[in-house]
Scaffold this motif. Structure first.
Motif, PDB file in Angstrom:
ATOM      1  N   ASP A   1      34.818  18.616  16.158  1.00 48.03           N
ATOM      2  CA  ASP A   1      34.814  18.367  17.457  1.00 48.03           C
ATOM      3  C   ASP A   1      36.012  17.329  18.014  1.00 48.03           C
ATOM      4  O   ASP A   1      36.337  17.277  18.924  1.00 48.03           O
ATOM      5  CB  ASP A   1      33.568  17.362  17.799  1.00 48.03           C
ATOM      6  CG  ASP A   1      33.100  16.210  17.148  1.00 48.03           C
ATOM      7  OD1 ASP A   1      33.435  16.382  15.954  1.00 48.03           O
ATOM      8  OD2 ASP A   1      33.314  15.100  17.648  1.00 48.03           O
TER       9      ASP A   1
ATOM     10  N   ASP B   1      32.312  20.389  10.258  1.00 51.05           N
ATOM     11  CA  ASP B   1      32.342  18.898  10.599  1.00 51.05           C
ATOM     12  C   ASP B   1      30.748  18.510  10.390  1.00 51.05           C
ATOM     13  O   ASP B   1      29.926  19.261  10.943  1.00 51.05           O
ATOM     14  CB  ASP B   1      33.088  18.586  11.722  1.00 51.05           C
ATOM     15  CG  ASP B   1      33.052  17.106  12.016  1.00 51.05           C
ATOM     16  OD1 ASP B   1      32.773  16.393  11.013  1.00 51.05           O
ATOM     17  OD2 ASP B   1      33.249  16.672  13.015  1.00 51.05           O
TER      18      ASP B   1
ATOM     19  N   SER C   1      29.667  15.536  11.770  1.00 52.04           N
ATOM     20  CA  SER C   1      29.075  14.562  12.887  1.00 52.04           C
ATOM     21  C   SER C   1      29.578  15.501  13.939  1.00 52.04           C
ATOM     22  O   SER C   1      30.926  15.167  14.139  1.00 52.04           O
ATOM     23  CB  SER C   1      29.798  13.233  12.714  1.00 52.04           C
ATOM     24  OG  SER C   1      29.435  12.444  13.852  1.00 52.04           O
TER      25      SER C   1
HETATM   26 MN    MN Z   1      32.862  15.054  14.265  1.00 53.62          MN
END
Ligand code: MN
Length: 135
Positions: free
Chosen positions: A12, A55, A57
């Protein structure tokens, strides 16, 4: 015939997306980047990647949740895509959390080109020796 996807990246953070784009862009591998776990789950079903860099998180659906969902789907299909967890958390036991969620491997941030290329060789390389030494 269109070539299949080699690497699905779920990340993200825009800076890290750029880092992945720069490093992977020089490898010749066909890759796609998505911005959350939900999109990773969708892309997994549509694009059938050879490996996933996930990823941990992310908004909407974390990397751990997306991995668990992918593993459930795979249990029905009888397949297993290598998933490498990517996380900035330097917490002790983070690697274990990734593996418990069904990931195969772990790549710490900040992302080092050398470490990333080693993961590609380990999980995309056809060398049986590499796989035997995995873990
Ligand atoms: Mn992240």
């Amino acid at each position: 015939m269109e070539r299949g996807l080699d690497i699905l990246v779920a990340e993200d953070n825009e800076v890290n997306q750029l880092v992945f784009t720069q490093i992977l862009g020089e490898t010749g591998y066909h890759f796609e980047i998505v911005g959350n776990g939900r999109k990773a789950l969708d892309a997994f079903g549509k694009l059938n990647p050879r490996m996933i860099l996930m990823d941990v998180s992310m908004p909407e659906m974390s990397g751990l949740e997306a991995t668990a969902a992918i593993r459930q789907l795979e249990a029905e299909m009888g397949t297993r895509v290598p998933i490498v967890g990517v996380t900035a958390h330097a917490l002790k036991g983070d690697r274990e959390r990734c593996l418990e969620a069904g990931m195969d491997d772990y790549l710490p941030k900040p992302i080092s080109p050398k470490a990333l290329l080693e993961k590609l060789e380990r999980w995309l390389g056809s060398d049986a020796e590499v796989r035997r030494n995995a873990g």
